[in-house]
Motif scaffolding. Structure first.
Motif, PDB file in Angstrom:
ATOM      1  N   PRO A   1     -13.481  15.985   4.194  1.00 55.00           N
ATOM      2  CA  PRO A   1     -14.685  15.445   3.543  1.00 55.00           C
ATOM      3  C   PRO A   1     -15.581  14.647   4.493  1.00 55.00           C
ATOM      4  O   PRO A   1     -16.782  14.571   4.281  1.00 55.00           O
ATOM      5  N   GLU A   2     -14.999  14.067   5.531  1.00 59.32           N
ATOM      6  CA  GLU A   2     -15.769  13.202   6.438  1.00 59.32           C
ATOM      7  C   GLU A   2     -16.667  13.989   7.385  1.00 59.32           C
ATOM      8  O   GLU A   2     -17.563  13.420   8.014  1.00 59.32           O
ATOM      9  N   ILE A   3     -16.427  15.302   7.524  1.00 64.30           N
ATOM     10  CA  ILE A   3     -17.248  16.115   8.440  1.00 64.30           C
ATOM     11  C   ILE A   3     -17.889  17.254   7.631  1.00 64.30           C
ATOM     12  O   ILE A   3     -17.204  18.223   7.275  1.00 64.30           O
ATOM     13  N   PRO A   4     -19.181  17.138   7.321  1.00 65.35           N
ATOM     14  CA  PRO A   4     -19.818  18.201   6.536  1.00 65.35           C
ATOM     15  C   PRO A   4     -19.750  19.540   7.300  1.00 65.35           C
ATOM     16  O   PRO A   4     -19.923  19.571   8.511  1.00 65.35           O
ATOM     17  N   TYR A   5     -19.456  20.605   6.569  1.00 66.16           N
ATOM     18  CA  TYR A   5     -19.307  21.913   7.237  1.00 66.16           C
ATOM     19  C   TYR A   5     -20.509  22.817   6.957  1.00 66.16           C
ATOM     20  O   TYR A   5     -21.213  22.643   5.969  1.00 66.16           O
ATOM     21  N   LYS A   6     -20.704  23.773   7.874  1.00 67.58           N
ATOM     22  CA  LYS A   6     -21.728  24.810   7.664  1.00 67.58           C
ATOM     23  C   LYS A   6     -20.976  26.133   7.529  1.00 67.58           C
ATOM     24  O   LYS A   6     -20.150  26.472   8.393  1.00 67.58           O
TER      25      LYS A   6
ATOM     26  N   LYS B   1     -12.597  -0.879  -0.455  1.00 63.32           N
ATOM     27  CA  LYS B   1     -12.897  -0.139   0.780  1.00 63.32           C
ATOM     28  C   LYS B   1     -11.975   1.070   0.900  1.00 63.32           C
ATOM     29  O   LYS B   1     -10.895   1.087   0.318  1.00 63.32           O
ATOM     30  N   LEU B   2     -12.408   2.056   1.686  1.00 63.77           N
ATOM     31  CA  LEU B   2     -11.573   3.232   1.952  1.00 63.77           C
ATOM     32  C   LEU B   2     -11.417   3.400   3.451  1.00 63.77           C
ATOM     33  O   LEU B   2     -12.361   3.139   4.199  1.00 63.77           O
ATOM     34  N   LYS B   3     -10.246   3.831   3.874  1.00 65.20           N
ATOM     35  CA  LYS B   3     -10.065   4.115   5.305  1.00 65.20           C
ATOM     36  C   LYS B   3     -10.297   5.618   5.517  1.00 65.20           C
ATOM     37  O   LYS B   3      -9.464   6.451   5.132  1.00 65.20           O
ATOM     38  N   LEU B   4     -11.459   5.929   6.055  1.00 71.53           N
ATOM     39  CA  LEU B   4     -11.832   7.337   6.244  1.00 71.53           C
ATOM     40  C   LEU B   4     -11.680   7.730   7.711  1.00 71.53           C
ATOM     41  O   LEU B   4     -11.574   6.872   8.588  1.00 71.53           O
ATOM     42  N   ILE B   5     -11.724   9.042   7.963  1.00 73.01           N
ATOM     43  CA  ILE B   5     -11.621   9.537   9.349  1.00 73.01           C
ATOM     44  C   ILE B   5     -12.998   9.450   9.999  1.00 73.01           C
ATOM     45  O   ILE B   5     -13.992   9.927   9.436  1.00 73.01           O
ATOM     46  N   ASP B   6     -13.044   8.856  11.174  1.00 77.62           N
ATOM     47  CA  ASP B   6     -14.275   8.841  11.960  1.00 77.62           C
ATOM     48  C   ASP B   6     -14.444  10.249  12.549  1.00 77.62           C
ATOM     49  O   ASP B   6     -13.515  10.745  13.201  1.00 77.62           O
TER      50      ASP B   6
ATOM     51  N   ALA C   1     -10.762  11.271   1.686  1.00 79.91           N
ATOM     52  CA  ALA C   1     -10.249  11.209   3.054  1.00 79.91           C
ATOM     53  C   ALA C   1      -9.429  12.458   3.366  1.00 79.91           C
ATOM     54  O   ALA C   1      -8.649  12.918   2.534  1.00 79.91           O
ATOM     55  N   GLY C   2      -9.614  12.980   4.575  1.00 79.28           N
ATOM     56  CA  GLY C   2      -8.945  14.239   4.940  1.00 79.28           C
ATOM     57  C   GLY C   2      -7.717  14.060   5.815  1.00 79.28           C
ATOM     58  O   GLY C   2      -7.353  14.968   6.554  1.00 79.28           O
TER      59      GLY C   2
ATOM     60  N   PRO D   1       0.808  -1.229   0.000  1.00 72.34           N
ATOM     61  CA  PRO D   1       0.000   0.000   0.000  1.00 72.34           C
ATOM     62  C   PRO D   1       0.838   1.274   0.000  1.00 72.34           C
ATOM     63  O   PRO D   1       1.669   1.473   0.875  1.00 72.34           O
ATOM     64  N   LYS D   2       0.596   2.111  -0.966  1.00 78.80           N
ATOM     65  CA  LYS D   2       1.254   3.421  -1.026  1.00 78.80           C
ATOM     66  C   LYS D   2       0.228   4.481  -1.434  1.00 78.80           C
ATOM     67  O   LYS D   2      -0.625   4.235  -2.283  1.00 78.80           O
ATOM     68  N   THR D   3       0.257   5.599  -0.800  1.00 75.66           N
ATOM     69  CA  THR D   3      -0.479   6.788  -1.234  1.00 75.66           C
ATOM     70  C   THR D   3      -0.273   7.887  -0.212  1.00 75.66           C
ATOM     71  O   THR D   3      -0.224   7.613   1.002  1.00 75.66           O
ATOM     72  N   ILE D   4      -0.170   9.112  -0.701  1.00 75.30           N
ATOM     73  CA  ILE D   4      -0.082  10.229   0.244  1.00 75.30           C
ATOM     74  C   ILE D   4      -1.387  10.375   1.014  1.00 75.30           C
ATOM     75  O   ILE D   4      -1.412  10.944   2.095  1.00 75.30           O
ATOM     76  N   ASP D   5      -2.492   9.865   0.440  1.00 76.58           N
ATOM     77  CA  ASP D   5      -3.819  10.094   1.052  1.00 76.58           C
ATOM     78  C   ASP D   5      -4.057   9.268   2.320  1.00 76.58           C
ATOM     79  O   ASP D   5      -4.982   9.562   3.074  1.00 76.58           O
ATOM     80  N   ASN D   6      -3.280   8.215   2.532  1.00 78.50           N
ATOM     81  CA  ASN D   6      -3.387   7.338   3.716  1.00 78.50           C
ATOM     82  C   ASN D   6      -4.772   6.699   3.846  1.00 78.50           C
ATOM     83  O   ASN D   6      -5.234   6.413   4.952  1.00 78.50           O
ATOM     84  N   ASP D   7      -5.448   6.462   2.722  1.00 80.51           N
ATOM     85  CA  ASP D   7      -6.836   5.999   2.810  1.00 80.51           C
ATOM     86  C   ASP D   7      -7.014   4.522   2.439  1.00 80.51           C
ATOM     87  O   ASP D   7      -8.119   4.098   2.095  1.00 80.51           O
ATOM     88  N   VAL D   8      -5.908   3.742   2.506  1.00 79.41           N
ATOM     89  CA  VAL D   8      -6.027   2.304   2.209  1.00 79.41           C
ATOM     90  C   VAL D   8      -6.526   1.571   3.454  1.00 79.41           C
ATOM     91  O   VAL D   8      -5.932   1.692   4.532  1.00 79.41           O
TER      92      VAL D   8
END
Ligand code: F6P
Length: 346
Positions: free
Chosen positions: A205-210, A323-328, A186-187, A136-143
């Motif tokens: 992206p994982e936390i919708p903003y107002k 699958k994606l590893k996203l921030i909770d 993924a943020g 696994p490689k990516t700057i996004d860390n979403d694996v």
């Protein structure tokens, strides 16, 4: 050496977006394969395009020297997705070519270094009967399935330095600085470098903003005599902009209109993906590379090498693919950042 006494032959492919540390991983695989196991190693050119066209070079210990610190990939890469056809059907011609060339080259394993798209392809090739191992490689860390990917630490270092540099100019001009970082789904880069760089607002992206929450936070800071603010945003957050511009541009316009404060935006772009890997990424990529070869030696195919609690382990590609590893949003890091007053726009 294989049981037959014949030297084992492995191919290494690097596919998808590049990132710092790929060459360290190629070196880790290649040197372990050659030095420890006496295998023959082939470097496939330009991602899966090289397997489709049978384009490769022989990698020797000699040409694996001196690449540890190099950015990019010495093999070249591409976004070729061999199973994706132009229509609705799954492509069969390109996977058939890959299989044909795998057999022609008498490979015992294909090591696929890549992110989510690459690992998905690797899983499909494994299902077709090829011996495949993913790294696994990516700057996004979403694996999914690994604690971290190499490339991420380097990108966080670069992004943090960029944020650090924005502080002084923001302070001089009393401006709101918006910096947009990579991460479509993924943020992770924004979360880590936002915290490391003291971002006042972090949008992922994982936390919708107002918008009103961001505006209130920035106005409160101005009223508290804070001369400037830093807003760190991931490229994948909602962008209501109508002109196709970046989300940083959209937020910059919106914030200056709503607050009356002066704003400027920076899109860091490919700078965060280029150049030499950080020491942490060199170490991780080397560990993944050597770990992948140990898996080959143990016939542990159809798996991805992964980091779990500091240890190198293997995870079935079938579990990782798609699958994606996203921030909770309730991740302790998010909560800790909120404890020190960081605004996530929610
Ligand atoms: O490698 C992942 C990534 O950096 C994303 O964060 C980014 O949006 C994307 O690649 C863009 O890459 P390219 O323009 O090479 O497709």
């Amino acid at each position: 050496m294989a049981k037959s006494g014949k030297r084992q032959r492995i191919g290494i492919i690097t596919a998808g977006g590049d990132c710092p540390g790929i060459n360290a991983a190629i070196r880790g695989v290649g040197k372990t394969a050659i030095v420890k196991y006496g295998m023959e190693v082939f470097g496939i050119s330009d991602g899966f395009t090289g397997m489709i066209n049978k384009e490769f070079t022989v990698l020797t210990e000699r040409n694996l020297s001196g690449i540890l610190t190099l950015g990019g990939t010495i093999l070249g890469t591409s976004r070729e997705k061999p199973y994706k056809s132009d229509g609705n059907k799954r492509e069969i011609g390109k996977p058939a070519k890959i299989k044909e060339h795998y057999l022609d080259m008498e490979l015992d394993c294909l090591v696929c270094i890549g992110g989510n798209g690459t690992l998905k392809t690797a899983n499909l090739l494994a299902q077709e009967g090829l011996n495949v191992i993913g790294i696994p490689k990516t700057i996004d860390n979403d694996v999914w399935g690994t604690d971290t990917t190499f490339g991420f630490d380097s990108a966080v270092n670069i992004a943090t330095e960029a944020i650090d540099r924005l502080h002084s100019t923001a302070n001089s001009h009393k401006r709101i600085m918006i910096i947009e970082l990579m991460g479509h789904h993924a943020g992770w880069i924004s979360l880590y470098s936002g915290i490391a760089g003291g971002g006042d607002v972090i949008l992922i992206p994982e936390i919708p903003y107002k918008e009103e929450v961001i505006v209130k936070n920035l106005m409160d800071r101005a009223s508290a005599n804070k001369p400037y603010s830093i807003v760190v945003v991931a490229e994948g957050i909602k962008n209501p902009g109508k002109n196709g511009g970046s989300v940083a541009q959209y937020l910059s316009g919106m914030i200056s209109e709503e607050t009356g404060l002066e704003t400027r935006e920076t899109v860091l772009g490919y700078i965060q993906r280029g150049g030499s890997p950080s020491p942490m990424d060199r170490v991780l990529a080397t560990r993944y590379g050597t770990g992948a070869v140990e898996m080959i030696a143990n016939n542990d195919f159809g798996k991805m090498v992964s980091l779990r609690d500091g240890k190198i382990v293997s995870v079935p590609l079938a579990e990782v693919a798609g699958k994606l590893k996203l921030i909770d949003p309730l991740d302790p890091m998010v909560l800790q950042a909120k404890n020190i007053g960081t605004c996530f726009g929610d």
